[in-house]
Design an enzyme around this catalytic site. Structure first.
Site, PDB file in Angstrom:
ATOM      1  N   ASN A   1      -5.256  26.744 -11.434  1.00 42.37           N
ATOM      2  CA  ASN A   1      -4.034  26.259 -11.259  1.00 42.37           C
ATOM      3  C   ASN A   1      -3.444  25.874 -12.208  1.00 42.37           C
ATOM      4  O   ASN A   1      -3.758  24.857 -12.682  1.00 42.37           O
ATOM      5  CB  ASN A   1      -3.908  25.387  -9.781  1.00 42.37           C
ATOM      6  CG  ASN A   1      -2.557  24.826  -9.872  1.00 42.37           C
ATOM      7  OD1 ASN A   1      -1.582  25.437  -9.843  1.00 42.37           O
ATOM      8  ND2 ASN A   1      -2.447  23.490  -9.382  1.00 42.37           N
ATOM      9  N   GLY A   2      -2.234  26.486 -12.608  1.00 39.86           N
ATOM     10  CA  GLY A   2      -1.702  26.190 -14.081  1.00 39.86           C
ATOM     11  C   GLY A   2      -1.438  27.367 -14.764  1.00 39.86           C
ATOM     12  O   GLY A   2      -1.230  28.488 -14.297  1.00 39.86           O
TER      13      GLY A   2
ATOM     14  N   GLU B   1      16.908  27.834   1.755  1.00 44.45           N
ATOM     15  CA  GLU B   1      15.581  28.146   1.503  1.00 44.45           C
ATOM     16  C   GLU B   1      14.812  28.976   2.397  1.00 44.45           C
ATOM     17  O   GLU B   1      13.805  29.406   2.390  1.00 44.45           O
ATOM     18  CB  GLU B   1      14.942  27.019   0.715  1.00 44.45           C
ATOM     19  CG  GLU B   1      14.476  25.884   1.461  1.00 44.45           C
ATOM     20  CD  GLU B   1      13.927  24.677   0.939  1.00 44.45           C
ATOM     21  OE1 GLU B   1      13.159  24.779   0.233  1.00 44.45           O
ATOM     22  OE2 GLU B   1      14.340  23.506   0.955  1.00 44.45           O
TER      23      GLU B   1
ATOM     24  N   TRP C   1       0.196  31.545  -6.068  1.00 44.02           N
ATOM     25  CA  TRP C   1       1.520  31.770  -6.203  1.00 44.02           C
ATOM     26  C   TRP C   1       1.611  32.322  -7.652  1.00 44.02           C
ATOM     27  O   TRP C   1       1.361  31.647  -8.682  1.00 44.02           O
ATOM     28  CB  TRP C   1       2.180  30.645  -6.169  1.00 44.02           C
ATOM     29  CG  TRP C   1       3.719  30.433  -6.136  1.00 44.02           C
ATOM     30  CD1 TRP C   1       4.362  30.658  -5.147  1.00 44.02           C
ATOM     31  CD2 TRP C   1       4.487  30.642  -7.391  1.00 44.02           C
ATOM     32  NE1 TRP C   1       5.873  30.693  -5.511  1.00 44.02           N
ATOM     33  CE2 TRP C   1       5.795  30.526  -6.994  1.00 44.02           C
ATOM     34  CE3 TRP C   1       4.273  30.294  -8.655  1.00 44.02           C
ATOM     35  CZ2 TRP C   1       6.971  30.437  -7.818  1.00 44.02           C
ATOM     36  CZ3 TRP C   1       5.363  30.283  -9.602  1.00 44.02           C
ATOM     37  CH2 TRP C   1       6.613  30.164  -9.032  1.00 44.02           C
TER      38      TRP C   1
ATOM     39  N   LYS D   1      18.488  23.237   2.193  1.00 45.65           N
ATOM     40  CA  LYS D   1      17.517  23.463   3.166  1.00 45.65           C
ATOM     41  C   LYS D   1      17.843  24.898   4.116  1.00 45.65           C
ATOM     42  O   LYS D   1      17.101  25.655   4.459  1.00 45.65           O
ATOM     43  CB  LYS D   1      17.813  22.341   4.220  1.00 45.65           C
ATOM     44  CG  LYS D   1      16.947  21.605   4.931  1.00 45.65           C
ATOM     45  CD  LYS D   1      16.042  20.672   4.359  1.00 45.65           C
ATOM     46  CE  LYS D   1      15.251  21.382   2.923  1.00 45.65           C
ATOM     47  NZ  LYS D   1      14.840  20.328   2.100  1.00 45.65           N
TER      48      LYS D   1
ATOM     49  N   CYS E   1      -0.214  27.524  -6.490  1.00 42.93           N
ATOM     50  CA  CYS E   1      -1.859  27.895  -6.346  1.00 42.93           C
ATOM     51  C   CYS E   1      -2.593  26.663  -5.687  1.00 42.93           C
ATOM     52  O   CYS E   1      -2.460  25.330  -6.386  1.00 42.93           O
ATOM     53  CB  CYS E   1      -2.420  28.242  -7.532  1.00 42.93           C
ATOM     54  SG  CYS E   1      -1.511  29.630  -8.459  1.00 42.93           S
TER      55      CYS E   1
ATOM     56  N   GLU F   1      21.986  18.824  -0.150  1.00 40.00           N
ATOM     57  CA  GLU F   1      20.719  18.968   0.495  1.00 40.00           C
ATOM     58  C   GLU F   1      20.839  19.904   1.586  1.00 40.00           C
ATOM     59  O   GLU F   1      19.904  20.745   1.832  1.00 40.00           O
ATOM     60  CB  GLU F   1      20.223  17.573   0.940  1.00 40.00           C
ATOM     61  CG  GLU F   1      18.796  17.523   1.803  1.00 40.00           C
ATOM     62  CD  GLU F   1      17.601  18.266   1.000  1.00 40.00           C
ATOM     63  OE1 GLU F   1      17.879  18.453  -0.266  1.00 40.00           O
ATOM     64  OE2 GLU F   1      16.824  18.487   1.610  1.00 40.00           O
TER      65      GLU F   1
ATOM     66  N   HIS G   1      39.699  24.633  -7.310  1.00 40.39           N
ATOM     67  CA  HIS G   1      39.578  25.049  -8.705  1.00 40.39           C
ATOM     68  C   HIS G   1      38.952  26.238  -8.939  1.00 40.39           C
ATOM     69  O   HIS G   1      38.446  26.706 -10.065  1.00 40.39           O
ATOM     70  CB  HIS G   1      38.948  24.017  -9.396  1.00 40.39           C
ATOM     71  CG  HIS G   1      39.749  22.512  -9.393  1.00 40.39           C
ATOM     72  ND1 HIS G   1      40.916  22.557 -10.223  1.00 40.39           N
ATOM     73  CD2 HIS G   1      39.453  21.480  -8.983  1.00 40.39           C
ATOM     74  CE1 HIS G   1      41.378  21.175  -9.960  1.00 40.39           C
ATOM     75  NE2 HIS G   1      40.576  20.615  -9.362  1.00 40.39           N
TER      76      HIS G   1
ATOM     77  N   ARG H   1       0.735  25.915  -0.834  1.00 47.75           N
ATOM     78  CA  ARG H   1       0.872  25.797  -2.411  1.00 47.75           C
ATOM     79  C   ARG H   1       1.238  27.232  -3.117  1.00 47.75           C
ATOM     80  O   ARG H   1       1.401  27.374  -4.388  1.00 47.75           O
ATOM     81  CB  ARG H   1      -0.383  25.317  -3.178  1.00 47.75           C
ATOM     82  CG  ARG H   1      -0.624  23.728  -2.650  1.00 47.75           C
ATOM     83  CD  ARG H   1      -1.978  23.337  -3.495  1.00 47.75           C
ATOM     84  NE  ARG H   1      -1.688  23.161  -4.741  1.00 47.75           N
ATOM     85  CZ  ARG H   1      -1.261  22.097  -5.337  1.00 47.75           C
ATOM     86  NH1 ARG H   1      -1.014  21.076  -4.384  1.00 47.75           N
ATOM     87  NH2 ARG H   1      -1.169  21.921  -6.578  1.00 47.75           N
TER      88      ARG H   1
ATOM     89  N   LYS I   1       5.025  24.782  -2.353  1.00 46.25           N
ATOM     90  CA  LYS I   1       5.425  23.443  -2.225  1.00 46.25           C
ATOM     91  C   LYS I   1       5.177  22.542  -3.682  1.00 46.25           C
ATOM     92  O   LYS I   1       6.115  21.620  -3.722  1.00 46.25           O
ATOM     93  CB  LYS I   1       4.719  22.672  -1.040  1.00 46.25           C
ATOM     94  CG  LYS I   1       5.137  21.458  -0.877  1.00 46.25           C
ATOM     95  CD  LYS I   1       5.098  21.141   0.676  1.00 46.25           C
ATOM     96  CE  LYS I   1       5.672  19.718   0.972  1.00 46.25           C
ATOM     97  NZ  LYS I   1       7.201  19.719   1.071  1.00 46.25           N
TER      98      LYS I   1
END
Ligand code: F6R
Length: 609
Positions: free
Chosen positions: A103-104, A488, A77, A485, A2, A481, A504, A27, A604
């Site tokens: 936001n929260g 996502e 979000w 990348k 948000c 990483e 294994h 965001r 983000k």
């Protein structure tokens, strides 16, 4: 998670709010809204729309339809309640008098909602935020700040709030606890924003709000208050980010722009810190890096992957035991931390809630907190004992690139500095490593200039449904990483495995045509990496390898395709090695028609647990 923006001034508010929100869309982007005080009707006008900001913006003709000089805006979000017009912010009290952007998360919203419903207050959304708007109205008796103060004593959780009241259109109220919020000072106007990029066009003078603080914004200025509602004086900070750093500048995507910016970001990060053959870090107190018996690294996502590389480097160079933990796990594992523990907290945004919670737990246990952060003045930076800023500039794409490489370079430099101080490194090794840091940006430029090769590989493989990344040691951390990348932004299922672990269990998934990206940049383990390539090839896998120039020919004899990076000191291999993987992920996502800068379900800055 948000984005919030607020404006009070003499210009038309809505276009400013929408433009600010466009910078905060990273965001959260499942719905957006604005509330302004309409000067004609003398009431709040609230406009919200599910979907991208563009939907709202088009509906409001860029804000031109709204006649007002004060308002708040939000890009969401979703946490409580699915994305919908009703659940979008601003949330408004039942009379329409109070509008809130948040936001929260309000953790005790259910019990507060039940209380208000018992009093006959009607609710129209499933959000936790509506409770705040309704509660402010419930306590409001002509003094907005006082009503907000009463609400703050009752709500629990994390919140950055922007509040507008129809009865007092000459002010905005802002509140912050555990979610980021800054205040901007312009000419005859003031601002609220989740981060500086939203208001950079209008001002560079900001106040960083501390937890528990409130502020009343008017056209003339800002008055801040502490949690006891006592007026306080705060220092104005000057932001030095350039406005065009937060714009695409001709590139199709922020992610691509940020990949291309990496050599420059590394120069900015490293040059001032390497002087006359020595590493000059920020002005730490002399004892800060002394008598360390243990190092804990905490971070989330890609920053955690940086920490994985950091563990290898720090242990090898300093012989201090290092544990790298996920921010979301750290506080629940009864961590072993004392005053001789150096806790390295890594975060691009400096606002990731889990990482922040880990930091606070480490502080409670007496650890020394050193953070590696990109956003200046962010919560993690401010709560740390010492900060190393990456100086990568604003990173807008949801998938991190330049923040990752600068974090990695900085952590590697710190490892070298610690090793030098502890005498665990010979002079010649120290100087050879430093030379490598200086050569790093140019070598990265070489990779970027050959990006067409990677684009070609992406065109060969973008149709795969599942991709494995394998590697050992540094290459394993790099694989984590590379795999993140790719998945996502392209939505291709992908896993990273320590090569030795494949047999294994996971090797049963390898069949004819499965794509395996085999990482073998670490010279010391090249022979082992080759064996693993043979192992998966003999079970039908197609292998796209990543190795160093010096090993290209050998690898080309068994792999189906080979990407290379210039030879460089071990310390910096992951820093270079990640670039072809970033480009590969980018081009694959491009070919699959994905929304690269705003992948589905993500945001983000992750400011919820
Ligand atoms: C992945 C990515 C995330 C972040 C993670 C931590 O591309 O960007 O995994 O690394 O959310 O964020 P920060 O570093 O801001 O704490």
């Amino acid at each position: 998670m948000c984005g919030i923006v607020g404006y009070i001034g003499r210009e038309q508010a809505a276009p400013i709010l929408l433009e600010g929100l466009s910078r905060l869309e990273y965001r959260g982007y499942d719905s957006a809204g604005v509330a302004v005080f309409d000067s004609q009707t003398e009431a709040l006008a609230v406009h919200k729309a599910k979907g991208r900001l563009q939907v709202l913006s088009e509906r409001l003709h860029g804000g031109a339809d709204l006649d007002s000089t004060v308002g708040v805006g939000h890009t969401r979000w979703a946490t409580h309640g699915a994305p919908s017009d009703a659940n979008s912010h601003p949330q408004v009290s039942h009379s329409g008098k109070i509008a809130v952007v948040h936001n929260g998360i309000i953790e005790n919203y259910a019990e507060l909602k039940a209380f208000l419903m018992e009093q006959g207050v009607p609710f129209t959304s499933e959000t936790d935020t509506e409770v705040v708007a309704q509660l402010i109205e419930y306590f409001y008796q002509g003094d907005l700040l006082q009503a907000v103060g009463r609400v703050l004593r009752r709500i629990q959780g994390a919140y950055a709030l922007g509040i507008l009241c129809a009865d007092c259109p000459d002010q905005l109220v802002a509140v912050r606890k555990d979610s980021p919020l800054i205040l901007g000072l312009g000419e005859d106007c003031t601002f609220i924003a989740s981060d500086v990029t939203a208001i950079l066009r209008h001002t560079r003078r900001v106040y960083y709000m501390e937890d528990g603080e409130l502020a009343v914004l008017t056209r003339e200025g800002i008055q801040c208050f502490n949690h006891l509602m006592q007026p306080i004086e705060k220092e104005v900070a000057a932001v030095d980010w350039e406005i065009d750093a937060a714009e695409k500048g001709g590139y199709e995507h922020f992610m691509f722009k940020e990949i291309m910016e990496q050599p420059e970001a590394l120069r900015r990060c490293l040059s001032p810190r390497i002087r006359d053959g020595e590493i000059v870090l920020e002005d730490f107190p002399p004892d800060f890096l002394r008598d360390i018996s243990r190092i804990c690294i905490v971070a989330c996502g890609s920053s955690y992957h940086v920490g994985m590389v950091g563990k290898y480097h720090l242990e090898r160079l300093t012989r201090i035991p290092v544990e790298t933990s996920l921010g979301s796990e750290f506080r629940y594992m009864d961590p072993i931390v004392d005053q001789h523990t150096l806790v390295i907290v890594i975060s691009q945004s400096g606002e990731t809630l889990d990482t922040m919670a880990a930091l606070r737990e480490a502080r409670r246990l007496g650890g020394r907190i050193l953070s590696i952060v990109n956003v200046v003045g962010s919560s993690i930076a401010r709560e740390s004992d010492q900060v190393l800023y990456t100086w990568a500039g604003p990173e807008i794409a949801v998938a991190t690139t330049k923040a990752y490489t600068t974090q990695l370079a900085l952590l590697s430099l710190l490892a070298l500095k610690l090793a030098r101080a502890r005498g665990t490194l010979s002079d010649s090794e120290y100087h050879a490593s430093l030379d490598a840091f200086q050569a790093l940006p140019d070598k990265m430029e070489q990779i970027l200039s050959r990006r067409d090769d990677i684009q070609y590989f992406a065109s060969q493989y973008f149709n795969h449904n599942s991709i494995f990344f394998i590697g050992r040691n540094l290459d394993y951390a790099l694989g984590l990483e590379g795999s993140l990348k790719l998945k996502e932004i392209s939505y291709i299922h992908s896993e990273a495995y320590a090569s030795g672990e494949l047999k294994h269990g996971t090797i049963s998934l390898i069949e004819d045509g499965t794509l395996v990206v085999a990482l073998s940049t670490y010279e010391k383990l090249f022979a082992k990496a080759m064996s693993n390539v043979v192992e998966v090839k003999s079970r039908g896998a197609s292998v796209l390898a990543l190795t160093t120039e010096r090993r290209r020919e050998e690898m080309a004899r068994i792999a189906d395709a080979v990407m290379t990076i210039p030879d460089i000191h071990d310390l910096l291999l992951p820093c270079l090695g990640v670039v072809p993987l970033q480009l590969f992920a980018y081009y694959v996502a491009l070919m699959r028609g994905c929304d690269i800068d705003k992948p589905r379900n993500l945001a983000k800055s992750v400011t919820v647990e």
